[in-house]
Enzyme design. Structure first.
Site, PDB file in Angstrom:
ATOM      1  N   ASP A 171       9.497  -0.516 -32.809  1.00 55.00           N
ATOM      2  CA  ASP A 171       9.822  -1.416 -34.023  1.00 55.00           C
ATOM      3  C   ASP A 171      10.011  -2.809 -33.548  1.00 55.00           C
ATOM      4  O   ASP A 171       9.353  -3.271 -32.635  1.00 55.00           O
ATOM      5  CB  ASP A 171      11.347  -0.806 -34.259  1.00 55.00           C
ATOM      6  CG  ASP A 171      11.535  -1.109 -35.962  1.00 55.00           C
ATOM      7  OD1 ASP A 171      11.486  -2.175 -36.476  1.00 55.00           O
ATOM      8  OD2 ASP A 171      11.698  -0.074 -36.461  1.00 55.00           O
TER       9      ASP A 171
ATOM     10  N   SER B  83      11.469   2.363 -44.535  1.00 52.27           N
ATOM     11  CA  SER B  83      11.627   2.157 -42.999  1.00 52.27           C
ATOM     12  C   SER B  83      13.152   2.519 -42.675  1.00 52.27           C
ATOM     13  O   SER B  83      13.516   2.882 -41.714  1.00 52.27           O
ATOM     14  CB  SER B  83      11.945   0.656 -43.139  1.00 52.27           C
ATOM     15  OG  SER B  83      10.456   0.082 -42.715  1.00 52.27           O
TER      16      SER B  83
ATOM     17  N   HIS C 177      15.195  -5.500 -38.378  1.00 47.86           N
ATOM     18  CA  HIS C 177      14.523  -4.005 -38.757  1.00 47.86           C
ATOM     19  C   HIS C 177      14.692  -3.112 -37.561  1.00 47.86           C
ATOM     20  O   HIS C 177      15.411  -1.868 -37.909  1.00 47.86           O
ATOM     21  CB  HIS C 177      13.143  -4.480 -38.977  1.00 47.86           C
ATOM     22  CG  HIS C 177      12.389  -3.291 -39.730  1.00 47.86           C
ATOM     23  ND1 HIS C 177      11.671  -2.333 -39.016  1.00 47.86           N
ATOM     24  CD2 HIS C 177      12.039  -2.932 -40.994  1.00 47.86           C
ATOM     25  CE1 HIS C 177      10.979  -1.502 -39.665  1.00 47.86           C
ATOM     26  NE2 HIS C 177      11.360  -1.801 -40.918  1.00 47.86           N
TER      27      HIS C 177
END
Ligand SMILES: *[C@@H]1O[C@H](CO)[C@@H](O)[C@H](O)[C@H]1NC(C)=O
Ligand SMILES: *[C@@H]1O[C@H](CO)[C@@H](O)[C@H](O)[C@H]1NC(C)=O
Ligand SMILES: *[C@@H]1O[C@H](CO)[C@@H](O)[C@H](O)[C@H]1NC(C)=O
Ligand SMILES: *[C@@H]1O[C@H](CO)[C@@H](O)[C@H](O)[C@H]1NC(C)=O
Ligand SMILES: *[C@@H]1O[C@H](CO)[C@@H](O)[C@H](O)[C@H]1NC(C)=O
Ligand SMILES: *[C@@H]1O[C@H](CO)[C@@H](O)[C@H](O)[C@H]1NC(C)=O
Ligand SMILES: *[C@@H]1O[C@H](CO)[C@@H](O)[C@H](O)[C@H]1NC(C)=O
Ligand SMILES: *[C@@H]1O[C@H](CO)[C@@H](O)[C@H](O)[C@H]1NC(C)=O
Ligand SMILES: CC(=O)N[C@H]1CO[C@H](CO)[C@@H](O)[C@@H]1O
Length: 782
Positions: free
Chosen positions: A151, A566, A229
């Site tokens: 990620d 996600s 994220h």
């Protein structure tokens, strides 16, 4: 203001970049990935790695002209552990020559993949249902499941990565914590046990000039997350329980991962701009070498892929699966259109997104006293006692702007003189422009707030920071526009967001969640499963330098609310970790099967699951259904998809035997009759038939084999739900697992003479009085 300019600048740079690409001659070197299949098992030691590296260098020097050797004779990455290959700067011509080399499976441009937050970058949040459940098991499960997160890195100070009460790091762990200027060895602990980083695509490198200091901080020289994220997904998958977590009071409660005792290893291969293919592959290779048990990837290509051999995630996941490591991936946010699902290889666990039983609402109060409830996450400071002038975008257009552009609040379409101090209404009949950009445009006009009319996005709240922003559907939107027309002095205010707990119905398929069927191989049903991905609360990086993200007088929140597949992917990663901790010997396909056959297809009102429109959801939208992690601990029967199944799949898909032998490092021979239709016969926990002809005189028969993981001597009876006209028979109809028998096969036949054209959806459930083993099917009747 700064952020809007940055964004527009970025958009401009990207289109500039694309133009350059097209203009590039085929003699200009560009980054490529050269994939050479599986390593031989003896290749995994240090000296062997060096041999491999020098072999790659030789290969490279053999095709690069001597005058270029000094400059280009270098590998950006080399892959040695789970698979072979390298990345380097090559001309188109050199790439084409290399792709004909007998040791090489594929050569593809080192393209950039996208983070799977919502299509507008405005990702949103998480859920506690599953997470609560895992608490029951915490006491007696091993805490040795290691989750590899590929990620944007990690913010180690986030309280989700606290290691209080977690035991010693498992001795089999071979990973490392790599330091950077802003990341110390002490940032790793018994929870965050590994952190690596790789070159990431940077905004700076895209347009060659310096961005603002904030953007410049997305340095790739450290495992630290500057996007949020990676921190968000890691805390969802395996976060330490944090009591009283909330986003400025919203979504309050205990935030924790699917398996709070899990270990996390972070592999930073992405920046805000995306992830380079070559870095993703290196992250997979390292994660497998380090010894992770499960890999979570909330990333995907955003272009049409013609091939599994050119997809770094498909390649990395294939070798992971071969080594017994599950890979869970987000299915993408390109819904609600069909054929948009990503990451569809059969060895990937593909996750769709659903809403949860929590909603965020904000009331719009008009000057005439009428109120509307919209969807919002705002940190606004407006109140009931004062209203503000209300205008429609087209009524505050800048000169010479087409009405439609101003109604959509596109950049440059509004006149700041007219919009300042007002609440601006914008519509969304232009899907190319995301709401975050519209919000920035309106905010930039120094407007007071924004009402966004969007039927599609009305149920996916969007974190607008301190800027008052609220969304309504088209029915309410029309009434608001009517009101604006009906009075000389339209006014409104946007009230604070309130949380609506125990919201019904939930789950509901998220509108943005990508839909099947899978383009590359429709005979495998995708997505596989659905998990929460709308308005998920999880750890974040402190957003200190983005104006408007922190309310005056408050500290930056340690948690954020985000949406996207996600966010659903790490829920499945967490659930799979829970199963792995209880059943350490189970293979990835057994865990996947357990989660699929026990998934629920009912919502919290006891009704069949729906999508945003209120219509029932089908398997192309939700796969087998919403995950039910506790039920998945005792599935009764599982479908094991073997290495041979995957290799047969590659044969049926059309790959050459030579490629398949390289990919698998075996002497595998393809079945003589290798056609795409046979893909339906892969032992998968769902059935998809892409083409059932009505004319067929005989039924189409599909074979499946189940493994009993419950008590021996169980007896299962089959029950079929099929749409009228489609005849589905199961033979045998009864499976008896006598002592010593763990595997049994059965055939399912489909006869479509009377069936309606198009997609027919149904299910087959094996029941032994205790376990329901449900498999879904889709059959396209021609
Ligand atoms: C959580 O918040 C509540 C109310 O704000 C407070 O009473 C309680 O002590 C907090 N608990 C912890 C563990 O901080
Ligand atoms: C709301 O906060 C902004 C600063 O974020 C301030 O400029 C404005 O005056 C405040 N409005 C009200 C109504 O308090
Ligand atoms: C508002 O008025 C304009 C022009 O008078 C008209 O075109 C539009 O349809 C009206 N909109 C609504 C929602 O009434
Ligand atoms: C494939 O077969 C050849 C000859 O039979 C043998 O030498 C080789 O080791 C085999 N390779 C693998 C990977 O099994
Ligand atoms: C479906 O099968 C029929 C006959 O079996 C064939 O004519 C047709 O082209 C096939 N369609 C697709 C999309 O494969
Ligand atoms: C199916 O049957 C119809 C009518 O009998 C015939 O016209 C058509 O050609 C057949 N199609 C195929 C693919 O066999
Ligand atoms: C299975 O075997 C166990 C013990 O061997 C026995 O108690 C049980 O009744 C059997 N169950 C069935 C369904 O035959
Ligand atoms: C399923 O069908 C295949 C042929 O289509 C046959 O070889 C096999 O024996 C059948 N299996 C069972 C369990 O009936
Ligand atoms: C989530 C959040 O902070 N919502 C805020 C929206 O605006 C009102 C009014 O200022 C605040 O009270 C809420 O806290």
């Amino acid at each position: 203001m700064a952020s809007l300019l940055q964004l527009l600048h970025l958009i401009f740079s990207i289109s500039f970049l694309l133009t350059c690409r097209i203009a590039t001659s085929n003699r200009t070197p560009k980054p490529y990935v050269v994939y050479m299949g599986s390593t031989s098992s003896s290749n995994n030691e240090g000296s062997e790695v060096q041999v491999a590296e020098s072999a790659y260098m030789q290969l490279l020097s053999s095709i690069i002209p001597s005058e270029d050797q000094n400059e280009r004779r270098s590998l950006t990455h080399h892959y040695d552990y789970a698979f072979k290959g390298f990345s380097a700067m090559l001309t188109e011509n050199e790439a084409s020559i290399l792709s004909g080399h007998p040791d090489i499976v594929s050569v593809f441009p080192d393209s950039v993949l996208q983070l799977h937050t919502t299509r507008s970058w405005d990702f949103l949040e998480t859920e506690r249902r599953i997470l609560r459940a895992s608490a029951t098991y915490n006491k007696h499960v091993s805490s040795d499941v290691i989750i590899g997160m590929i990620d944007t890195g990690i913010w180690p100070e986030c309280p989700s990565f606290n290691d209080k009460g977690i035991g010693e790091i498992p001795s089999r762990w071979k990973g490392v914590c790599i330091e950077g200027p802003d990341f110390k060895l002490s940032n790793c602990n018994r929870k965050l046990i590994g952190a690596r980083y790789y070159p990431t695509p940077e905004m700076n490198s895209i347009h060659g000039s310096k961005m603002s200091p904030a953007a410049g901080k997305t340095s790739s020289g450290s495992p630290r997350d500057y996007v949020d994220h990676g921190t968000h997904t890691a805390s969802t998958a395996g976060g330490f329980p944090v009591v009283n977590a909330s986003y400025y009071g919203l979504a309050g409660g205990t935030a924790r991962g699917g398996l709070p005792s899990a270990r996390i290893a972070s592999y930073k291969a992405c920046s805000k701009v995306g992830c380079s293919s070559s870095s993703l592959l290196k992250a997979f290779d390292d994660a497998l070498k380090d010894g992770v048990d499960i890999i979570s990837v909330s990333i995907g290509v955003n272009f049409f892929l013609s091939n599994y051999k050119n997809d770094p995630i498909a390649i990395g996941a294939f070798h992971a699966e071969n080594m017994g490591v599950m890979v869970a991936c987000s299915g993408g946010n390109d819904g609600p259109f069909p054929d948009t699902i990503k990451n569809t290889a059969p060895w990937i666990f593909t996750v769709a997104a659903s809403s949860i039983d929590r909603d965020f609402r904000s009331t719009i109060q008009l000057g005439n006293g009428k109120t509307f409830r919209g969807s919002a996450i705002n940190l606004s400071n407006l109140t009931k006692t004062r209203t503000y002038p209300l205008v429609f975008g087209k009524d505050v257009a800048s000169n010479f702007t087409p009405t439609n552009e101003a109604s959509n609040c596109r950049p440059g379409s509004l006149d700041p003189e007219k919009a300042a101090g007002k609440i601006v209404v914008c519509v969304d009949n232009d899907p190319t422009m995301s709401r975050i950009i519209k919000k920035l445009v309106v905010e930039d006009m120094e407007a007071i707030g924004m009402i966004f009319i969007s039927e599609a996005e009305k149920d996916v709240p969007f974190d607008s920071g301190t800027f008052p922003f609220v969304q309504v559907g088209s029915v309410e939107g029309l009434q608001i526009l009517h009101y604006i027309n009906s009075t000389k002095d339209p006014r409104a205010t946007i009230l604070p967001t309130v949380e609506i707990p125990r919201y019904k119905p939930a789950p509901v398929v998220a509108y943005f969640s990508s839909r099947g069927p899978a383009r590359l191989a429709e005979n495998i049903l995708k997505p596989d499963i659905m998990a929460p991905g709308v308005a998920i609360l999880a750890g974040t990086i402190p957003h200190t330098d983005e104006p408007g993200s922190v309310p005056v007088g408050k500290k930056p929140s340690q948690f954020a609310i985000r949406s996207g597949t996600s966010m659903s992917c790490p829920h499945v990663t967490g659930a799979a970790s829970l199963i792995k901790s209880v059943h350490p010997g189970w293979s990835p396909s057994m865990i996947k099967s357990a989660l699929m056959t026990t998934a629920t297809v009912h919502d919290n009102m006891g009704k069949p699951l729906t999508k945003g429109s209120g219509n029932p959801a089908n398997p192309h939208e939700m796969g087998a259904g919403e995950i039910s992690p506790l039920k998945a601990l005792h599935p009764g029967l599982v479908f094991e998809t073997t290495a041979t199944d995957y290799l047969r799949f590659l044969c049926y898909y059309g790959y050459s035997e030579r490629d398949i032998r390289s990919i698998s490092n075996t002497n595998f021979s393809c079945p003589s009759n290798s056609i795409k239709d046979l893909i339906s016969d892969i032992n998968y926990p769902s059935i998809s038939i892409a083409n059932l002809s009505r004319n067929q005189t005989a039924a189409k028969t599909i074979q499946r084999t189940v493994t009993n993981v419950g008590l021996s001597n169980a007896t299962y009876i089959a029950k079929v739900y099929a749409p009228v006209g489609l005849v589905v028979d199961v033979f045998p109809h009864k499976l008896v697992f006598l002592k010593g028998v763990t595997k049994l096969s059965y055939n399912v036949s489909f006869f479509g003479k009377e069936a309606s054209s198009g997609y027919n959806f149904g299910s087959l459930t094996w029941f032994d009085g205790r376990h329901s083993v449900r498999t879904v099917f889709t059959v396209k009747v021609q």
